[in-house]
Design a protein around this motif. Sequence first.
Motif, mmCIF file in Angstrom:
data_model
loop_
_atom_site.group_PDB
_atom_site.id
_atom_site.type_symbol
_atom_site.label_atom_id
_atom_site.label_comp_id
_atom_site.label_asym_id
_atom_site.label_seq_id
_atom_site.Cartn_x
_atom_site.Cartn_y
_atom_site.Cartn_z
ATOM 1 N N ASP A 224 57.873 7.593 -2.537
ATOM 2 C CA ASP A 224 56.411 7.603 -2.479
ATOM 3 C C ASP A 224 55.858 9.016 -2.390
ATOM 4 O OD1 ASP A 224 57.591 7.679 0.186
ATOM 5 O OD2 ASP A 224 55.559 7.515 0.965
ATOM 6 N N ASP A 225 56.679 9.978 -1.969
ATOM 7 C CA ASP A 225 56.209 11.365 -1.890
ATOM 8 C C ASP A 225 55.795 11.865 -3.270
ATOM 9 O OD1 ASP A 225 57.362 10.822 0.536
ATOM 10 O OD2 ASP A 225 58.316 12.763 0.745
ATOM 11 N N VAL B 113 51.169 15.763 4.328
ATOM 12 C CA VAL B 113 51.742 17.022 3.851
ATOM 13 C C VAL B 113 52.453 16.842 2.518
ATOM 14 C CG1 VAL B 113 53.324 18.908 4.400
ATOM 15 C CG2 VAL B 113 52.033 17.818 6.219
ATOM 16 N N MET B 114 53.260 15.823 2.411
ATOM 17 C CA MET B 114 54.142 15.690 1.244
ATOM 18 C C MET B 114 53.382 15.494 -0.067
ATOM 19 S SD MET B 114 53.808 12.340 0.412
ATOM 20 C CE MET B 114 53.649 10.677 1.043
ATOM 21 N N ARG B 115 52.096 15.177 -0.012
ATOM 22 C CA ARG B 115 51.318 14.917 -1.231
ATOM 23 C C ARG B 115 50.329 16.035 -1.542
ATOM 24 N NH1 ARG B 115 48.005 10.617 2.346
ATOM 25 N NH2 ARG B 115 45.971 11.670 2.451
ATOM 26 N N ARG C 17 45.942 16.669 9.402
ATOM 27 C CA ARG C 17 44.992 17.307 8.490
ATOM 28 C C ARG C 17 45.263 18.801 8.344
ATOM 29 N NH1 ARG C 17 40.419 17.460 10.669
ATOM 30 N NH2 ARG C 17 40.698 16.422 12.673
ATOM 31 N N GLN C 18 45.530 19.467 9.458
ATOM 32 C CA GLN C 18 45.747 20.908 9.424
ATOM 33 C C GLN C 18 47.087 21.272 8.786
ATOM 34 O OE1 GLN C 18 45.239 21.829 13.570
ATOM 35 N NE2 GLN C 18 43.061 21.243 13.534
ATOM 36 N N SER C 19 48.102 20.449 8.968
ATOM 37 C CA SER C 19 49.393 20.706 8.323
ATOM 38 C C SER C 19 49.258 20.607 6.810
ATOM 39 C CB SER C 19 50.444 19.714 8.829
ATOM 40 O OG SER C 19 50.698 19.878 10.209
ATOM 41 N N ALA C 20 48.495 19.619 6.348
ATOM 42 C CA ALA C 20 48.250 19.504 4.903
ATOM 43 C C ALA C 20 47.523 20.738 4.396
ATOM 44 C CB ALA C 20 47.441 18.242 4.609
ATOM 45 N N GLY C 21 46.521 21.190 5.150
ATOM 46 C CA GLY C 21 45.792 22.389 4.748
ATOM 47 C C GLY C 21 46.681 23.615 4.709
ATOM 48 N N ALA C 22 47.549 23.767 5.712
ATOM 49 C CA ALA C 22 48.437 24.924 5.768
ATOM 50 C C ALA C 22 49.432 24.909 4.611
ATOM 51 C CB ALA C 22 49.181 24.939 7.104
ATOM 52 N N PHE C 23 49.944 23.741 4.271
ATOM 53 C CA PHE C 23 50.887 23.645 3.150
ATOM 54 C C PHE C 23 50.210 24.037 1.844
ATOM 55 C CE2 PHE C 23 53.299 20.590 0.214
ATOM 56 C CZ PHE C 23 54.240 21.561 -0.117
ATOM 57 N N SER C 24 49.001 23.553 1.638
ATOM 58 C CA SER C 24 48.276 23.905 0.419
ATOM 59 C C SER C 24 47.987 25.399 0.354
ATOM 60 C CB SER C 24 46.966 23.118 0.334
ATOM 61 O OG SER C 24 47.218 21.740 0.216
ATOM 62 N N LEU C 25 47.754 26.011 1.512
ATOM 63 C CA LEU C 25 47.529 27.455 1.537
ATOM 64 C C LEU C 25 48.781 28.220 1.119
ATOM 65 C CD1 LEU C 25 45.407 28.359 4.691
ATOM 66 C CD2 LEU C 25 44.725 28.381 2.295
ATOM 67 N N THR D 7 47.674 12.476 -6.442
ATOM 68 C CA THR D 7 46.805 13.571 -6.009
ATOM 69 C C THR D 7 46.410 14.421 -7.211
ATOM 70 O OG1 THR D 7 47.852 13.652 -3.818
ATOM 71 C CG2 THR D 7 46.611 15.594 -4.514
ATOM 72 N N VAL D 8 47.395 14.751 -8.049
ATOM 73 C CA VAL D 8 47.111 15.492 -9.274
ATOM 74 C C VAL D 8 46.068 14.760 -10.099
ATOM 75 C CG1 VAL D 8 48.053 16.292 -11.474
ATOM 76 C CG2 VAL D 8 49.371 16.607 -9.379
ATOM 77 N N ASP D 9 46.218 13.448 -10.231
ATOM 78 C CA ASP D 9 45.293 12.690 -11.065
ATOM 79 C C ASP D 9 43.871 12.740 -10.521
ATOM 80 O OD1 ASP D 9 45.195 10.880 -13.458
ATOM 81 O OD2 ASP D 9 44.287 9.550 -11.974
ATOM 82 N N GLY D 10 43.732 12.644 -9.202
ATOM 83 C CA GLY D 10 42.399 12.745 -8.619
ATOM 84 C C GLY D 10 41.776 14.109 -8.854
ATOM 85 N N ILE D 11 42.575 15.161 -8.709
ATOM 86 C CA ILE D 11 42.080 16.515 -8.963
ATOM 87 C C ILE D 11 41.709 16.682 -10.431
ATOM 88 C CG2 ILE D 11 42.764 18.948 -9.023
ATOM 89 C CD1 ILE D 11 44.543 18.347 -6.559
#
Length: 366
Positions: A63-64, A163-165, A198-206, A71-75
């Motif tokens: 599922d990751d 995070v994984m997505r 939420r913050q872990s996802a943000g940090a990974f994207s950064l 996520t790519v598709d939404g973007i």
Amino acid sequence: MSNEPGAVPSPESRIHGCLLGGALGDSLGYAVEFDQIDEIRRRFGAAGLRDFSMLDGGTHFSDDTQMTLYTVDGIVEALEWANSGVGADANACVWLAYLRWLDTQGVPVPESAPRPQPRWIDGQEVLRHRRAPGNACLRGLATGEMGTAARPVNPDSKGCGTVMRSAPFGLVPHIPADSVYKLSSDAASLTHGHPSARQSAGAFSLIIHSLVQGSSLAGAAQAALDRVLGDDDAAPELRDRLGAAVRLAGGAGQAGAAPVLSPEDLVRELGEGWVAEEALAVGLYAVLSTAPRGDGGAADPVDHFREAIAVAINHSGDSDSTGSIAGNILGTYYGTACLPTDWLEALEAPEVIRGMAKQLVAVTSG
């Protein structure tokens, strides 16, 4: 699209590398996701699972990768609207994409939720399999409510499903780092409300964003850590785990320095990866601790990729998510030059992953 080892990867190569690299780490890790390290060693030897050739009958991505592609598709949909001169709520587009993913998992979308129009990704049968999806992701989307940072669904959930997505948010060019962080953390609120999720996802994207901008691996990790340490509202556990990952990797792999942590010490220091900050820490540590430095570390991008994924997946924890995160990071940093050819040949449905990468390239180029 291919780039020679040592060359600066093109934006196209980074996008393909990120998505394919994440799928490779996810797929190899998925084969041992629920195994303790003793069982992994029993099945694959003292060094653990290190290659697709060690798997009888191959493996699938989980599922990751499914959620990363959605996520790519939404973007992509949000950028398609923007490129046509029509403003669109990016988080709403991602939410609608996740609702379509929910349908692939056999979970009915509530009547109260909108009915998204089908897109190319929805016709890919390989994505219509349940591969141990996270309960918080399923439960949050099944409410039919679009979670927000102010009113998140599952307010106490901080599983690693955020995070994984989240790597794709960092792949979008020409937007500032703060916007990348907000897009990613807002999208995390669609299913998980805990600040660390939420913050872990943000940090990974950064981290991904910094690499796209040309940062080194260590520089990207430090930038994300600085962002977290500079946030008065940052979750203490994220500060601790991310800081530990950077600190522990500081000397690993160098001649005369401490060796890479054993699987037991990895879990003891950074956690098993089932929650967001632990998954990010383990995946990042695996990348940093195996990076070439002087006489130590892997000799070239492919060797680095193989070594990092081995560290990321061989432990008593959420091996597919930590492997996916490590693969996303290295695929972004090196581009496709780091991806082992034999692994790509063993990867499930690479044409689907490449198809989504091409769509993201198309809407972000020019």
